[in-house]
Design a protein around this motif. Sequence first.
Motif, PDB file in Angstrom:
ATOM      1  N   ASN A  20     -12.924  44.510 -11.716  1.00  0.00           N
ATOM      2  CA  ASN A  20     -13.211  45.569 -10.734  1.00  0.00           C
ATOM      3  C   ASN A  20     -11.973  45.917  -9.904  1.00  0.00           C
ATOM      4  O   ASN A  20     -11.781  47.066  -9.537  1.00  0.00           O
ATOM      5  N   GLU A  21     -11.141  44.931  -9.641  1.00  0.00           N
ATOM      6  CA  GLU A  21      -9.934  45.197  -8.857  1.00  0.00           C
ATOM      7  C   GLU A  21      -8.883  45.898  -9.731  1.00  0.00           C
ATOM      8  O   GLU A  21      -8.320  46.930  -9.343  1.00  0.00           O
TER       9      GLU A  21
ATOM     10  N   LYS B 270     -16.159  35.700 -11.599  1.00  0.00           N
ATOM     11  CA  LYS B 270     -14.757  35.800 -11.167  1.00  0.00           C
ATOM     12  C   LYS B 270     -13.991  36.806 -12.049  1.00  0.00           C
ATOM     13  O   LYS B 270     -13.188  37.609 -11.554  1.00  0.00           O
TER      14      LYS B 270
ATOM     15  N   ASP C 159     -14.895  40.251 -11.021  1.00  0.00           N
ATOM     16  CA  ASP C 159     -14.194  40.654  -9.792  1.00  0.00           C
ATOM     17  C   ASP C 159     -12.777  41.135 -10.114  1.00  0.00           C
ATOM     18  O   ASP C 159     -12.297  42.136  -9.575  1.00  0.00           O
TER      19      ASP C 159
END
Length: 505
Positions: free
Chosen positions: A434-435, A428, A431
């Motif tokens: 990466n965003e 998580k 993620d």
Amino acid sequence: MVEKNDVTPIESGLMEKLVSLAKRRGFFYPGSEIYGGLANTYDYGPVGTELLRNIKNLWWNYFVQQRSDMVGLDAGIISHHKIWEASGHVAGFADAMIDCKNCKARMRADHLLENYIETLDEHTRADVMKTHAEDKDIVKALESGHVEGFSIDALEKVLKVFSTLPRHGLKCPNCGKSDWTAIRKFNQLFPVQLGIVQGEGGMAYLRGETAQGIFVNFRNVVDSNRVRLPFGIAQIGKGFRNEITPGNSIFRTIEFEMGEIEYFFDPEVTNWETVFEQWKSTMWEFVTKQLGVLETNLRWREHTDEERSFYSTRTEDLDYKFPFGFKELWGLAYRTNYDLTKHSEASKKDLVIVDPQTGTKIVPHVIEPAVGLTRLLLMVLVDAYTEEGTSAGSGEGKRTVLKLHPKIAPYKVAIFPLLANKETLVGKAQDIYNELKKHFMVTFDARGNIGKRYMAQDEIGTPWCVTVDFDSLDDDGVTIRDRDTTNQERVKIKELVDYFQKKLR
Ligand code: GAP
């Protein structure tokens, strides 16, 4: 061109701590270190590179992008020897150098004398003043604390008086003896020999300042752009100076990043004093509002007649209070039309702009704000360095924080999974990383415990840390911890980009 000195640290402790942090966390390292180092050179590490890039971008945005009266330029580093002959650098870009005969230490004579003057107590000062009341050089040196602009003869005389004082006489700061060579001039320009042609034909210089690249391209810029007076040409790039004085870390190096502006105007139409004052407030605002530096650590200092270049009508320095004293950060000089005139005479090219109304040819005058961007970097580090807690920097509740303005912080956000061995948390957190990396410079850390991770981010000035914990798996929220207050708040993952964008506005 020559600037004030910097050798005796007033708060040496702070400088040592900063230099150690810079090395430990990757801001900058001594140059060529694995081969024993190369004096007065530094290499910028990962976070130092980000910080420098942010300072450069902010400078460019503020002085070029946001203004309709400015254009940019990127001239070459290696440049024709005739440029530096015409500008006066070959003849005059020189420091007064002296060697200690005993230990062979080489230093700038003006720095040696100015540092010594700073150490004199009132009693000794008064004594010397009384004995040498008739000597204007000695009186001036003692009164102002500066010997910049003094001739070699005057420096020799001041050196002799100070070296022969019965008590507290001037000694070599390296070995404590007082046995000096004669003072002589030492040119700071770095010559380079091009190709295989020996002699003048293959002779060039690494630029000693970026300014000359602007002057020699003045005609090109005017002919290829729709510029009208008053307007400025800005440039960021490396400058090279053969500095012989140890430079207080990156304060004075032989290779450094400059940000220079030549602001051209017609003195018949535009009052130079008004332009000068406008630039003073713009520079002040950049340092205080954009870089977030404390106003109380800044001051203006006007150059004395001796110090000022002969072609300059007024020069003022914006000084910052470094741990080794108030020192020049940013110079502002009214250079008249000296440079364009000199290059025009030497190149036999018309370096003019034509007034569209009258058709008159004008050799514009310039006001020049010139700053060392690597010096700005040192300033923001000094200004941001904070220790909190009783014996701050180690142990529970004690920490070292770089309170950098978020706009220039190397990383805006650090993202952590609470535990490194829980795949769900790590996934998580990755993620989110990466965003967020699509929008900001961010970093990811899953090593050690959360306390150590905060400590590492505080030391490089990361304004916000985001932690993914077990609740995040259910509520799609994360904890954001603020660097300066250490307060924490819970924010939904889908709102993070917006949250940080608002903070950085
Ligand atoms: N064109 C004008 C000019 O070059 P300067 O005062 O010699 O003026 C401009 O240099 C700025 O460059 C200084 O105010 C200082 O911030 C920075 N600077 C000068 N020499 C430096 C050095 N050896 N290392 C780092 N920065 C330096």
